[in-house]
Design a protein around this motif. Structure first.
Motif, short mmCIF file in Angstrom:
data_model
loop_
_atom_site.label_atom_id
_atom_site.label_comp_id
_atom_site.label_asym_id
_atom_site.label_seq_id
_atom_site.Cartn_x
_atom_site.Cartn_y
_atom_site.Cartn_z
N THR A 109 9.98 6.61 -5.72
CA THR A 109 9.73 7.93 -5.21
C THR A 109 9.52 8.81 -6.18
O THR A 109 8.95 10.15 -5.86
N PRO A 127 1.11 4.12 -1.36
CA PRO A 127 1.50 5.17 -0.54
C PRO A 127 2.60 4.82 0.62
O PRO A 127 3.78 5.39 0.70
N GLU A 128 2.53 3.35 0.95
CA GLU A 128 3.24 3.05 2.03
C GLU A 128 4.78 2.48 1.54
O GLU A 128 5.71 2.93 2.23
N TYR A 131 6.48 5.87 0.78
CA TYR A 131 6.81 6.35 1.99
C TYR A 131 8.21 5.68 2.61
O TYR A 131 9.43 6.39 3.14
N LEU A 157 8.36 14.29 2.25
CA LEU A 157 7.27 13.47 2.84
C LEU A 157 5.91 13.83 2.56
O LEU A 157 4.89 13.38 2.38
N ALA A 160 4.73 13.52 -0.81
CA ALA A 160 4.20 12.36 -1.21
C ALA A 160 2.72 12.26 -0.49
O ALA A 160 1.83 11.55 -1.11
N PHE A 161 2.77 12.90 0.54
CA PHE A 161 1.48 12.66 1.21
C PHE A 161 0.17 13.28 0.54
O PHE A 161 -0.82 12.83 0.10
N SER A 164 -0.69 11.44 -2.55
CA SER A 164 -1.49 10.15 -2.25
C SER A 164 -2.90 10.37 -2.39
O SER A 164 -3.67 9.47 -2.83
N TYR A 171 -3.45 8.23 5.73
CA TYR A 171 -2.22 8.22 5.27
C TYR A 171 -1.47 7.70 6.38
O TYR A 171 -0.41 6.62 6.29
N GLN A 172 -1.62 8.33 7.55
CA GLN A 172 -0.73 7.96 8.62
C GLN A 172 -0.79 6.38 9.16
O GLN A 172 -0.20 5.78 9.58
N VAL A 175 1.25 4.17 6.44
CA VAL A 175 2.40 4.26 6.64
C VAL A 175 3.15 3.97 8.32
O VAL A 175 4.08 3.94 8.54
N LEU A 186 7.82 11.73 10.50
CA LEU A 186 6.75 12.01 9.99
C LEU A 186 5.87 12.99 10.85
O LEU A 186 5.26 13.88 10.09
#
Length: 234
Positions: A109, A127-128, A131, A157, A160-161, A164, A171-172, A175, A186
């Motif tokens: 992370t 990214p996943e 996450y 979070l 991190a988003f 990315s 992104y959604q 993950v 989230l």
């Protein structure tokens, strides 16, 4: 896209093979059991301890005092490079324990790239994977903490988003999980981000229509000048 399976353990073996994670405590150690009743996880940990020690001896830059994210496929490279030291099953178990340790999740992370056996930086961590590591760290810490750690987790979070470089939709999708609690967390993080962006935009428009300097506007409304400047430049 098929939702991810919820596990922070990474796939660092061949396609079709996965590292199975043991049940461990937030410190990365086997979970405890009543005296005289050792857990299966504790037994597995003891059985692979020599493998973990050999990994540390051979690659202290990866498995030493500081961990680094491992290159995907490093399992095969280790087997090929050291057939005299490693057996498939015990190495797989050892890597499972290593990649589920709190220290390893923290290095994932932290924005570090994946590294090969020689210590060369390669690909970014997906990214996943970032996450899932954040989510697991949050759950371990929340289980021990008396205070609510969700505000800090939501901020992590969103950091991190943004790191990315993906759109919110992409992104959604990356993950997405079947875990309703994780999905809700989230969504809360994105809702909080949307509120902050809306407030920042409203502040920027009000400032631009005021005809005041940044100092005058900040003094007028009792604002932190740094917050105002950040809103103006957004």
């Amino acid at each position: 896209m098929t939702p991810m399976t919820m596990t922070p353990s990474e796939t660092i073996v061949a396609p079709g093979e996965t590292v199975q994670a043991d049940e461990i405590t937030p410190d990365g150690q086997p979970s405890s059991a009543p005296a005289g009743e050792p857990t299966p996880a504790a037994g597995r940990s003891r059985s692979v301890q020599p493998v973990l020690e050999k990994l540390f001896e051979l690659y202290p830059h990866l498995f030493g005092a500081s961990f680094l994210p491992l290159k995907l496929g490093i399992f095969q490279e280790l087997l090929a490079a050291h057939p005299e030291h490693f057996q498939r099953d015990s190495l797989k178990a050892a890597l499972g324990i290593h990649t589920r340790s709190t220290r390893y999740l923290q290095c994932v992370t932290a924005g570090n790239k994946r590294h090969d056996l020689q210590g060369h930086a390669g690909d970014d961590v997906a990214p996943e994977h970032v996450y899932l590591s954040l989510l697991e760290l949050f759950r371990r810490r929340q289980a021990r903490a008396r205070e609510d750690l969700r505000p800090k987790f939501r901020a992590q979070l969103m950091a991190a988003f943004e790191a990315s470089g993906l759109t919110r939709q992409d992104y959604q999708a990356r993950v997405q999980t079947n875990d309703q609690e994780a999905t809700a967390l989230l969504e809360e993080a994105f809702a909080e981000r949307d509120q902050k962006l809306a407030k920042r935009e409203a502040l920027r428009r009000t400032f631009e229509s005021s005809g005041k300097t940044a100092e005058e506007f900040a003094d007028m409304y009792g604002l932190d000048k740094r917050e105002l400047v950040a809103a103006i430049r957004a």
